[in-house]
Motif scaffolding. Sequence first.
Motif, PDB file in Angstrom:
ATOM      1  N   THR A  53      33.332 -60.782 -31.971  1.00 26.21           N
ATOM      2  CA  THR A  53      32.009 -60.173 -32.117  1.00 26.21           C
ATOM      3  C   THR A  53      31.898 -59.626 -33.534  1.00 26.21           C
ATOM      4  OG1 THR A  53      31.941 -59.551 -29.779  1.00 26.21           O
ATOM      5  CG2 THR A  53      30.419 -58.414 -31.266  1.00 26.21           C
ATOM      6  N   VAL A  54      30.825 -59.993 -34.218  1.00 27.76           N
ATOM      7  CA  VAL A  54      30.605 -59.529 -35.581  1.00 27.76           C
ATOM      8  C   VAL A  54      29.346 -58.675 -35.627  1.00 27.76           C
ATOM      9  CG1 VAL A  54      30.185 -60.174 -37.985  1.00 27.76           C
ATOM     10  CG2 VAL A  54      31.725 -61.556 -36.570  1.00 27.76           C
ATOM     11  N   ARG A  55      29.508 -57.435 -36.050  1.00 28.57           N
ATOM     12  CA  ARG A  55      28.383 -56.536 -36.265  1.00 28.57           C
ATOM     13  C   ARG A  55      27.940 -56.660 -37.716  1.00 28.57           C
ATOM     14  NH1 ARG A  55      24.411 -53.863 -33.454  1.00 28.57           N
ATOM     15  NH2 ARG A  55      23.759 -51.977 -34.550  1.00 28.57           N
ATOM     16  N   LYS A  56      26.689 -57.102 -37.933  1.00 30.39           N
ATOM     17  CA  LYS A  56      26.177 -57.315 -39.293  1.00 30.39           C
ATOM     18  C   LYS A  56      25.038 -56.342 -39.584  1.00 30.39           C
ATOM     19  CE  LYS A  56      25.919 -61.502 -40.904  1.00 30.39           C
ATOM     20  NZ  LYS A  56      25.555 -62.924 -41.116  1.00 30.39           N
ATOM     21  N   LYS A 107      31.522 -56.221 -39.570  1.00 32.45           N
ATOM     22  CA  LYS A 107      32.630 -55.576 -38.865  1.00 32.45           C
ATOM     23  C   LYS A 107      33.005 -56.456 -37.667  1.00 32.45           C
ATOM     24  CE  LYS A 107      34.153 -51.375 -36.514  1.00 32.45           C
ATOM     25  NZ  LYS A 107      35.469 -51.433 -37.181  1.00 32.45           N
ATOM     26  N   PRO A 108      34.013 -57.327 -37.812  1.00 28.11           N
ATOM     27  CA  PRO A 108      34.438 -58.178 -36.691  1.00 28.11           C
ATOM     28  C   PRO A 108      35.392 -57.450 -35.740  1.00 28.11           C
ATOM     29  CG  PRO A 108      34.836 -59.219 -38.839  1.00 28.11           C
ATOM     30  CD  PRO A 108      34.608 -57.757 -39.072  1.00 28.11           C
ATOM     31  N   MET A 154      38.602 -55.009 -36.861  1.00 25.18           N
ATOM     32  CA  MET A 154      38.665 -55.087 -38.316  1.00 25.18           C
ATOM     33  C   MET A 154      37.799 -53.992 -38.938  1.00 25.18           C
ATOM     34  SD  MET A 154      40.720 -57.524 -39.210  1.00 25.18           S
ATOM     35  CE  MET A 154      41.391 -59.132 -38.794  1.00 25.18           C
ATOM     36  N   SER A 155      38.146 -53.598 -40.139  1.00 26.11           N
ATOM     37  CA  SER A 155      37.359 -52.588 -40.843  1.00 26.11           C
ATOM     38  C   SER A 155      36.052 -53.197 -41.366  1.00 26.11           C
ATOM     39  CB  SER A 155      38.159 -52.011 -42.014  1.00 26.11           C
ATOM     40  OG  SER A 155      38.551 -53.058 -42.891  1.00 26.11           O
ATOM     41  N   SER A 156      35.060 -52.359 -41.609  1.00 23.53           N
ATOM     42  CA  SER A 156      33.781 -52.812 -42.161  1.00 23.53           C
ATOM     43  C   SER A 156      33.946 -53.166 -43.636  1.00 23.53           C
ATOM     44  CB  SER A 156      32.723 -51.726 -42.015  1.00 23.53           C
ATOM     45  OG  SER A 156      32.487 -51.416 -40.665  1.00 23.53           O
ATOM     46  N   LYS A 157      33.373 -54.298 -44.017  1.00 22.90           N
ATOM     47  CA  LYS A 157      33.440 -54.715 -45.420  1.00 22.90           C
ATOM     48  C   LYS A 157      32.104 -55.313 -45.846  1.00 22.90           C
ATOM     49  CE  LYS A 157      37.637 -53.682 -46.704  1.00 22.90           C
ATOM     50  NZ  LYS A 157      38.646 -54.676 -47.051  1.00 22.90           N
ATOM     51  N   TYR A 158      31.756 -55.084 -47.120  1.00 25.95           N
ATOM     52  CA  TYR A 158      30.576 -55.709 -47.693  1.00 25.95           C
ATOM     53  C   TYR A 158      30.941 -57.108 -48.199  1.00 25.95           C
ATOM     54  CZ  TYR A 158      27.914 -51.381 -47.509  1.00 25.95           C
ATOM     55  OH  TYR A 158      27.251 -50.264 -47.074  1.00 25.95           O
ATOM     56  N   LEU A 159      30.068 -58.073 -47.934  1.00 27.79           N
ATOM     57  CA  LEU A 159      30.325 -59.439 -48.345  1.00 27.79           C
ATOM     58  C   LEU A 159      30.021 -59.634 -49.831  1.00 27.79           C
ATOM     59  CD1 LEU A 159      28.697 -61.410 -45.382  1.00 27.79           C
ATOM     60  CD2 LEU A 159      31.115 -60.887 -45.713  1.00 27.79           C
ATOM     61  N   LYS A 160      30.856 -60.452 -50.457  1.00 32.61           N
ATOM     62  CA  LYS A 160      30.524 -60.947 -51.788  1.00 32.61           C
ATOM     63  C   LYS A 160      29.748 -62.238 -51.589  1.00 32.61           C
ATOM     64  CE  LYS A 160      32.443 -62.676 -56.112  1.00 32.61           C
ATOM     65  NZ  LYS A 160      33.678 -63.021 -56.869  1.00 32.61           N
ATOM     66  N   MET A 161      28.509 -62.287 -52.067  1.00 33.80           N
ATOM     67  CA  MET A 161      27.622 -63.423 -51.796  1.00 33.80           C
ATOM     68  C   MET A 161      27.289 -64.150 -53.099  1.00 33.80           C
ATOM     69  SD  MET A 161      25.130 -61.618 -48.964  1.00 33.80           S
ATOM     70  CE  MET A 161      24.782 -60.214 -50.022  1.00 33.80           C
ATOM     71  N   SER A 184      20.160 -54.605 -38.241  1.00 28.34           N
ATOM     72  CA  SER A 184      21.509 -54.717 -37.685  1.00 28.34           C
ATOM     73  C   SER A 184      21.482 -55.616 -36.459  1.00 28.34           C
ATOM     74  CB  SER A 184      22.061 -53.338 -37.299  1.00 28.34           C
ATOM     75  OG  SER A 184      22.213 -52.525 -38.440  1.00 28.34           O
ATOM     76  N   LYS A 185      22.570 -56.351 -36.255  1.00 25.63           N
ATOM     77  CA  LYS A 185      22.667 -57.226 -35.093  1.00 25.63           C
ATOM     78  C   LYS A 185      24.129 -57.514 -34.803  1.00 25.63           C
ATOM     79  CE  LYS A 185      21.446 -60.861 -38.319  1.00 25.63           C
ATOM     80  NZ  LYS A 185      20.427 -61.848 -38.680  1.00 25.63           N
TER      81      LYS A 185
END
Length: 228
Positions: free
Chosen positions: A39-42, A214-215, A189-196, A56-57
């Motif tokens: 499950t990924v919280r975005k 946050k997976p 897993m810890s929350s991380k900001y994506l490099k896009m 958020s989803k």
Amino acid sequence: MKKVLLMMFLSVATTSVFSQAKNFEGFFVEGGLALGSTTVRKTEVNYDNSPPTTSSKSLGESFTESRVSFGYMKAFDNNFLLGVSFGSMLGSTRLPGEEDSTSSETGKLKNNYQLALIPAYALTDKFAIRGKVSYNKANYESNKYMPNGGFPVNRLDTAKLNGIGFGVGAQYFFTKKLYGAIDVERIAMSSKYLKMVEYVDPPQVVTNLTVEVKPTQTIGLISIGYKF
């Protein structure tokens, strides 16, 4: 004579207990099938809007992968053991994707490694229950395709993740060396900001949008192990 018999009895009893503890002690290797879900919280913040908008989803995806690990177990008394192990998923774990009229997205967790501490309790000389506390690392990678009105754009989102896992399980020796094991674990897993990065000409780092992920994984594992 009584003293000699008593010493012989104590010697046999100690050897029996020692043998039970030693049955689980030693180096081992395990390989098995992992059945689970991610499950990924975005959380997205769009800075093109004024004021910036936040959405958020949560997205879910099941997976089937293989995992291998090796380690060492040490017996400390009649029943209690403590071990360490290092393991890895073989291949990549699929992440939940998205698709709508403006874009399609697929992702995966790569280079998924785990270092674990394993306390165990031997109920017999063949059967033991065990727990697990683990530190996990993985690389998040997501590919997003956007048609963009006839000027398609491919965006690569990446992040280096780490997290803590907890699990419980049991193992049973079929022979003195070969055993089977069943485990269930949950890894947050810890929350991380994506490099896009958008792959246009030239490639551009996205600055008008931030995405935090946050997976969380829930895994059931069926393994066959060998103790050296």
